[in-house]
Design a protein around this motif. Sequence first.
Motif, PDB file in Angstrom:
ATOM      1  N   LEU A  76      39.140 -12.931 -12.717  1.00 30.35           N
ATOM      2  CA  LEU A  76      38.969 -14.145 -12.883  1.00 30.35           C
ATOM      3  C   LEU A  76      37.863 -14.932 -12.308  1.00 30.35           C
ATOM      4  N   VAL A  77      37.133 -15.492 -13.069  1.00 31.68           N
ATOM      5  CA  VAL A  77      35.817 -16.251 -12.616  1.00 31.68           C
ATOM      6  C   VAL A  77      36.086 -17.218 -11.530  1.00 31.68           C
ATOM      7  N   ASP A  78      37.390 -17.989 -12.023  1.00 36.46           N
ATOM      8  CA  ASP A  78      37.734 -19.013 -11.171  1.00 36.46           C
ATOM      9  C   ASP A  78      38.581 -18.598  -9.811  1.00 36.46           C
ATOM     10  N   THR A  95      30.891  -8.921  -0.421  1.00 42.43           N
ATOM     11  CA  THR A  95      30.792  -7.723  -0.934  1.00 42.43           C
ATOM     12  C   THR A  95      31.701  -6.648  -0.336  1.00 42.43           C
ATOM     13  N   ALA A  96      31.710  -6.564   0.860  1.00 45.24           N
ATOM     14  CA  ALA A  96      32.622  -5.533   1.639  1.00 45.24           C
ATOM     15  C   ALA A  96      33.987  -5.694   1.443  1.00 45.24           C
ATOM     16  N   ALA A  97      34.426  -7.123   1.349  1.00 47.40           N
ATOM     17  CA  ALA A  97      35.943  -7.535   1.202  1.00 47.40           C
ATOM     18  C   ALA A  97      36.343  -7.194  -0.054  1.00 47.40           C
ATOM     19  N   GLY A  98      35.384  -6.932  -1.282  1.00 49.33           N
ATOM     20  CA  GLY A  98      35.652  -6.688  -2.524  1.00 49.33           C
ATOM     21  C   GLY A  98      35.872  -7.763  -3.376  1.00 49.33           C
ATOM     22  N   TYR A  99      35.341  -8.849  -3.077  1.00 53.52           N
ATOM     23  CA  TYR A  99      35.648 -10.203  -3.799  1.00 53.52           C
ATOM     24  C   TYR A  99      34.149 -10.413  -4.571  1.00 53.52           C
ATOM     25  N   ASP A 100      32.970  -9.360  -4.315  1.00 55.08           N
ATOM     26  CA  ASP A 100      31.957  -9.502  -5.450  1.00 55.08           C
ATOM     27  C   ASP A 100      32.277  -8.831  -6.643  1.00 55.08           C
ATOM     28  N   VAL A 101      33.064  -9.443  -7.592  1.00 55.87           N
ATOM     29  CA  VAL A 101      33.279  -8.672  -8.874  1.00 55.87           C
ATOM     30  C   VAL A 101      32.403  -9.131 -10.011  1.00 55.87           C
ATOM     31  N   PRO A 102      32.354  -8.393 -10.877  1.00 60.88           N
ATOM     32  CA  PRO A 102      31.173  -8.582 -11.804  1.00 60.88           C
ATOM     33  C   PRO A 102      31.316 -10.019 -12.581  1.00 60.88           C
ATOM     34  N   ASN A 103      32.578 -10.394 -13.195  1.00 62.28           N
ATOM     35  CA  ASN A 103      32.893 -11.673 -13.737  1.00 62.28           C
ATOM     36  C   ASN A 103      32.008 -12.904 -12.872  1.00 62.28           C
ATOM     37  N   ARG A 104      32.642 -12.920 -11.682  1.00 61.73           N
ATOM     38  CA  ARG A 104      32.126 -13.867 -10.641  1.00 61.73           C
ATOM     39  C   ARG A 104      30.481 -13.716 -10.322  1.00 61.73           C
ATOM     40  N   ARG A 105      30.331 -12.269 -10.156  1.00 60.12           N
ATOM     41  CA  ARG A 105      28.793 -12.448 -10.034  1.00 60.12           C
ATOM     42  C   ARG A 105      27.864 -12.711 -10.983  1.00 60.12           C
ATOM     43  N   ALA A 106      28.455 -12.474 -12.340  1.00 57.10           N
ATOM     44  CA  ALA A 106      27.561 -13.056 -13.347  1.00 57.10           C
ATOM     45  C   ALA A 106      27.410 -14.712 -13.462  1.00 57.10           C
ATOM     46  N   PHE A 107      28.464 -15.216 -13.331  1.00 61.03           N
ATOM     47  CA  PHE A 107      28.808 -16.652 -13.393  1.00 61.03           C
ATOM     48  C   PHE A 107      27.819 -17.029 -12.005  1.00 61.03           C
ATOM     49  N   LEU A 108      27.759 -16.492 -11.040  1.00 62.64           N
ATOM     50  CA  LEU A 108      27.065 -16.904  -9.893  1.00 62.64           C
ATOM     51  C   LEU A 108      25.889 -16.972 -10.085  1.00 62.64           C
ATOM     52  N   ALA A 109      25.342 -15.959 -10.924  1.00 66.91           N
ATOM     53  CA  ALA A 109      24.010 -15.860 -11.393  1.00 66.91           C
ATOM     54  C   ALA A 109      23.401 -17.133 -12.157  1.00 66.91           C
ATOM     55  N   ASP A 110      24.326 -17.505 -12.837  1.00 66.44           N
ATOM     56  CA  ASP A 110      23.725 -18.608 -13.652  1.00 66.44           C
ATOM     57  C   ASP A 110      23.873 -19.968 -12.543  1.00 66.44           C
ATOM     58  N   CYS A 111      24.821 -19.891 -11.733  1.00 62.38           N
ATOM     59  CA  CYS A 111      25.040 -21.092 -10.873  1.00 62.38           C
ATOM     60  C   CYS A 111      23.601 -21.332  -9.985  1.00 62.38           C
ATOM     61  N   LEU A 112      23.253 -19.932  -9.495  1.00 62.01           N
ATOM     62  CA  LEU A 112      21.999 -20.198  -8.681  1.00 62.01           C
ATOM     63  C   LEU A 112      20.907 -20.688  -9.807  1.00 62.01           C
TER      64      LEU A 112
END
Length: 461
Positions: free
Chosen positions: A360-362, A41-58
């Motif tokens: 990018l989600v990927d 998160t601090a590095a700026g990589y926790d962006v909305p598109n990947r955060r949403a996809f991650l929620a599905d993955c978990l």
Amino acid sequence: MSVAIALFTSDLRVHDQPVLRAALRAADEVVPLFVRDSGVTAAGYDVPNRRAFLADCLASLDASLRRRGGRLIVRSGEVVEQVRRVVREAGAREVHLAAGVSGYAARREDRLRTALEGTCALVVHDSVITVVPPGRLVPSGKDHFAVFTPYFRRWRETDRRAVMAAPRTVRVPPSVDGEPLPVRDAVEGVSPGVPEGGEEAGRARLSSWLTRGIETYEDRQDGLADDATSRLSPFVHFGCLSPVELTERALRADGPGADAFVRQVAWRDFHHQVLAARPESAFSDYRARHDRWRGDLAARRETIAWREGRTGYPVVDAAMRQLRYEGWMHNRARLLTASFLTKTLYVDWREGARHFLDLLVDGDLADNQLNWQWVAGTGTDTRPNRVLNPLTQAKRFDPRGDYVRRWVPELAGVEGAAVHQPWKLDARVRARLDYPDPIVDLTEAGERFARARDLRRGGGT
């Protein structure tokens, strides 16, 4: 009872999962742990598109574990501290983790090893995130391959580990608790077209692709309007699909389509081994060309137009709008939009790489950064000064203009290939389109790039 921890990172699956299987072999009970890393998160990589996809993955991973009698433990915070807490709570003897390739992953492993020393063993597994581990294939006298073709020859001949079945049972110590799983609907700012994530969705897409898509992949992979690629990259990035299993199943399909598809998997491994050997290449030129990238007000305005899909070059604008809507972009489109920014506008590749990572989600650090460097000519491309002409690319890969009309509705009424050069239409027609004129002349831009790189001006490809 003995306890081990399976620390999930970019391997959110139960099928072909060496980390989980090793933890299950090592102990009577296992804590399947995922830490929502504050460092990311601090590095700026926790962006909305990947955060949403991650929620599905978990959610998918948790459901798979529950079907086997287990559950996913989610914690938030600094990774090392959260792992240490779970080690103490569970009395764990071992922590199992997939090897990463970035500088951040290497530092994380070092910090974990130091923090756990004397209390718990850290076991790092390779061939989890890639097919062939970085560092296994090296040319004589060097620590990595800098050119893809010789790497690919070796990669094809290298034995791969066997694909592992999903475990039947996962026993989790009842004393260890986690947080509620994150929910996709709670994430704000998600692109409308981001697909459902998770292992179940990924495996369904893979099966469909192997049945109905891979056979024609070699012939259709570059067609922008065809949309004939697998779209599996987000699932591979989050580890919902194993690249080893992906390769094995693709090769069983046989034929030129399978070979072409597996070559793309090898490209991913290639970039991961470059980043593992040169972690600074995520942010610094792999091969410096002594560029003095434009950064004046005009360049900033042109960069904004590029991001918004308002450059006046329809195929570029279509691709940038697809990115914003879907959190994904066709590979050919990634190449031509990156070439347009770095060589036609002569703007620093890091500007474009950051924008891609924001959407990018990927968004994979190795693939994204090193593909951008490849296009910019500062990476591993053996023809670093090639320029992808957007008009030539459009004629070749979107000959009827269907891709442009799909993503640039202002031009939906323009018939045929004329859609790629709307500035040539009758002035009265153009006035009704609400579409900008080109922000740059291609000939002048080519001459500027040639001067910047001290080259003789050549034609685009």
